[in-house]
Scaffold this active site. Structure first.
Site, PDB file in Angstrom:
ATOM      1  N   THR A 152       0.864  -1.186   0.000  1.00 51.99           N
ATOM      2  CA  THR A 152       0.000   0.000   0.000  1.00 51.99           C
ATOM      3  C   THR A 152       0.905   1.243   0.000  1.00 51.99           C
ATOM      4  O   THR A 152       1.330   1.691  -1.044  1.00 51.99           O
ATOM      5  CB  THR A 152      -0.976   0.005   1.190  1.00 51.99           C
ATOM      6  OG1 THR A 152      -0.249  -0.248   2.401  1.00 51.99           O
ATOM      7  CG2 THR A 152      -2.050  -1.054   1.021  1.00 51.99           C
ATOM      8  N   LYS A 178       3.840  -6.901   4.082  1.00 53.12           N
ATOM      9  CA  LYS A 178       3.626  -5.518   3.690  1.00 53.12           C
ATOM     10  C   LYS A 178       3.345  -4.703   4.942  1.00 53.12           C
ATOM     11  O   LYS A 178       2.826  -5.217   5.943  1.00 53.12           O
ATOM     12  CB  LYS A 178       2.485  -5.379   2.683  1.00 53.12           C
ATOM     13  CG  LYS A 178       1.086  -5.769   3.159  1.00 53.12           C
ATOM     14  CD  LYS A 178       0.320  -4.768   3.985  1.00 53.12           C
ATOM     15  CE  LYS A 178       0.308  -3.388   3.360  1.00 53.12           C
ATOM     16  NZ  LYS A 178      -0.424  -2.417   4.270  1.00 53.12           N
ATOM     17  N   THR A 189       1.959  -8.754  11.906  1.00 54.54           N
ATOM     18  CA  THR A 189       2.264  -7.597  11.081  1.00 54.54           C
ATOM     19  C   THR A 189       1.027  -7.173  10.328  1.00 54.54           C
ATOM     20  O   THR A 189      -0.035  -7.729  10.524  1.00 54.54           O
ATOM     21  CB  THR A 189       3.400  -7.929  10.102  1.00 54.54           C
ATOM     22  OG1 THR A 189       3.713  -6.763   9.340  1.00 54.54           O
ATOM     23  CG2 THR A 189       3.020  -9.038   9.166  1.00 54.54           C
ATOM     24  N   GLU A 276       6.861   4.707   7.033  1.00 54.73           N
ATOM     25  CA  GLU A 276       6.431   5.919   6.332  1.00 54.73           C
ATOM     26  C   GLU A 276       7.299   7.113   6.739  1.00 54.73           C
ATOM     27  O   GLU A 276       7.330   7.510   7.906  1.00 54.73           O
ATOM     28  CB  GLU A 276       4.964   6.201   6.629  1.00 54.73           C
ATOM     29  CG  GLU A 276       4.043   5.197   5.973  1.00 54.73           C
ATOM     30  CD  GLU A 276       2.592   5.340   6.366  1.00 54.73           C
ATOM     31  OE1 GLU A 276       1.733   4.765   5.670  1.00 54.73           O
ATOM     32  OE2 GLU A 276       2.301   6.028   7.360  1.00 54.73           O
ATOM     33  N   ASN A 400       0.427  10.656   5.723  1.00 57.17           N
ATOM     34  CA  ASN A 400      -0.833  10.336   6.392  1.00 57.17           C
ATOM     35  C   ASN A 400      -1.867  11.453   6.297  1.00 57.17           C
ATOM     36  O   ASN A 400      -3.069  11.191   6.363  1.00 57.17           O
ATOM     37  CB  ASN A 400      -0.553   9.960   7.846  1.00 57.17           C
ATOM     38  CG  ASN A 400       0.048   8.576   7.943  1.00 57.17           C
ATOM     39  OD1 ASN A 400      -0.650   7.579   7.821  1.00 57.17           O
ATOM     40  ND2 ASN A 400       1.356   8.501   8.114  1.00 57.17           N
ATOM     41  N   THR A 405      -6.297  11.403  -0.363  1.00 56.95           N
ATOM     42  CA  THR A 405      -6.471  12.388  -1.436  1.00 56.95           C
ATOM     43  C   THR A 405      -5.721  11.975  -2.688  1.00 56.95           C
ATOM     44  O   THR A 405      -4.907  11.083  -2.676  1.00 56.95           O
ATOM     45  CB  THR A 405      -5.964  13.766  -0.971  1.00 56.95           C
ATOM     46  OG1 THR A 405      -4.571  13.644  -0.635  1.00 56.95           O
ATOM     47  CG2 THR A 405      -6.737  14.246   0.226  1.00 56.95           C
TER      48      THR A 405
END
Length: 405
Positions: A152, A178, A189, A276, A400, A405
């Site tokens: 993702t 992932k 996970t 991230e 995040n 969007t």
């Protein structure tokens, strides 16, 4: 921005386990976002799942079906099918039923998995339309493509593989995972799949996975958020020409346990390395605890502190923030005069204050590295725990803030 995470290593095929990838266009046209995995008939399957009370519809269904017999896994990305109530459960059952129809198996033999945005209806028709292509693509050599297909916000696919020889027979363990955000597993996970061609009794397999998860997936955190969709599966296809492992002892079990742990550790740490916005890979080690839990409490207090995580991002050796986190971890009757704190091999605090030998230059040199170790010696007992985490960067906030969007 993945830290120390390069191309996928060689992912050895596991006899009796096949993977097929297709595009449903759930979030983006042409995106390979549906993965079907087929287990050989007679395979045993184990699973660990999120403890989040708002667990997703596919988690509910997979937990009911995991004891099998299981023949197929169905994974979609781009939509978590979480927070969707009874309609979400019906949608998960419908996609499983369609795959079962196409594959000629009972619907109860299909386990669903979803990852993506929470609270949106599952696009059932899109997924159903992609299932034929996924089945046609099934191959035991598709691990790398599947690792990409389940991503993702990940920037790189994650996988690991080990082989060992027992009585002249090669045994393979291969896995993919992932995850990059909403990471503080309370079982395993975000999504993880590990397969071996060893033959293992279901109860032994379940214990093996639970132990491996506790030492790997349950020791990573990026932001302290436990997902609604966490699942990790371990499949034993039984295709290797060896006796069945029926108890947690013996040379074959020991070798298999080590291989499963190594694969689990590698793909779990890859999640942290690809966190991230991450610019640092951080190991937090707590030694000398009176209990394992108090070691974890201290480690997570450090790993989840926004002040520490932002200091890591800035390469700022603001060691007082670490002391503050240790002090508020909730360890009863904590004697700070016995605590030593290290950045790498540099002692930054000792006996309740700044170490006499410490200089700001030493701390800055450690904090400038991409891989940083924080070690805390509690001086209370013989227990130790280690977890892995990241810094907190501007990019994490951006990712995040713009996720939908």
């Amino acid at each position: 921005m993945a830290v120390g995470l390069g191309p996928l290593p060689t992912l050895h095929p596991v006899p009796g386990f096949e993977l097929g990838i297709a595009s449903a266009g759930i979030k983006r046209p042409g995106r390979k976002d549906v993965v079907v995995m087929r287990c050989a008939e007679g395979s045993t399957v184990a699973g660990v799942f999120t403890l989040n009370a708002f667990c997703a519809a596919p988690v509910i269904l997979s937990k009911k079906r995991v004891l099998g017999p299981v023949r197929y896994f169905l994974t979609n990305t781009g939509n978590a099918n979480a927070g969707t109530g009874e309609p979400g459960l019906a949608a998960a059952e419908r996609t499983c039923a369609k795959l079962a129809e196409l594959a000629g198996v009972d619907a109860s033999a299909v386990l669903p998995f979803s990852t993506g945005v929470i609270g949106e209806p599952l696009p059932v028709e899109k997924i159903e339309a992609a299932l034929g292509d996924a089945l046609a693509d099934l191959s035991d050599g598709n691990w790398a493509a599947a690792a990409t297909g389940i991503m993702t916000t990940d920037t790189l696919p994650k996988g690991a593989s080990r082989q060992f020889v027992h009585d002249g027979v090669t045994v393979t363990v291969t896995g993919i995972s992932k995850g990059a955000g909403m990471i503080k597993p309370n079982m395993a996970t975000m999504l993880g799949y590990i397969a071996t061609d060893a033959k293992v009794a279901q109860g032994v397999l379940q214990d093996l996975l639970r132990d491996a998860a506790n030492k790997s997936f349950n020791r990573i955190t990026i932001d302290g958020d436990t997902s609604t969709n966490d699942c990790c599966m371990l499949v034993a296809t039984g295709q290797a020409a060896l006796p069945e492992v029926t108890q947690a002892s013996g040379e074959l079990f020991a070798a298999l346990k080590q291989a499963v742990l190594e694969v689990s550790m590698e793909v779990a740490q890859a999640i942290v390395r690809d966190g991230e916005g991450a610019t640092k890979f951080v190991t937090v080690q707590v030694n000398g605890g009176g209990t394992y839990q108090e070691c974890l409490d201290v480690a997570y207090a450090v790993a989840h502190s926004p002040l520490i995580k932002t200091a890591l991002f800035a390469s700022d050796p603001n060691w007082g923030r670490i002391l503050a986190a240790v002090g508020r971890a909730g360890v009863p009757q904590l004697d700070v005069s016995k605590i030593d704190v290290f950045l790498g091999d540099v002692c930054i605090a000792s006996k309740g204050g700044r170490a006499a030998t410490y200089t700001e230059g030493q701390g800055a040199a450690v904090m400038a590295r991409e891989e940083i170790g924080i070690r805390i010696e509690l001086g209370r007992g013989g227990c130790s725990e280690t977890i892995w985490t990241t810094d907190l960067s501007h990019e994490y906030v951006k990712i995040n803030a713009e996720y939908r969007t």
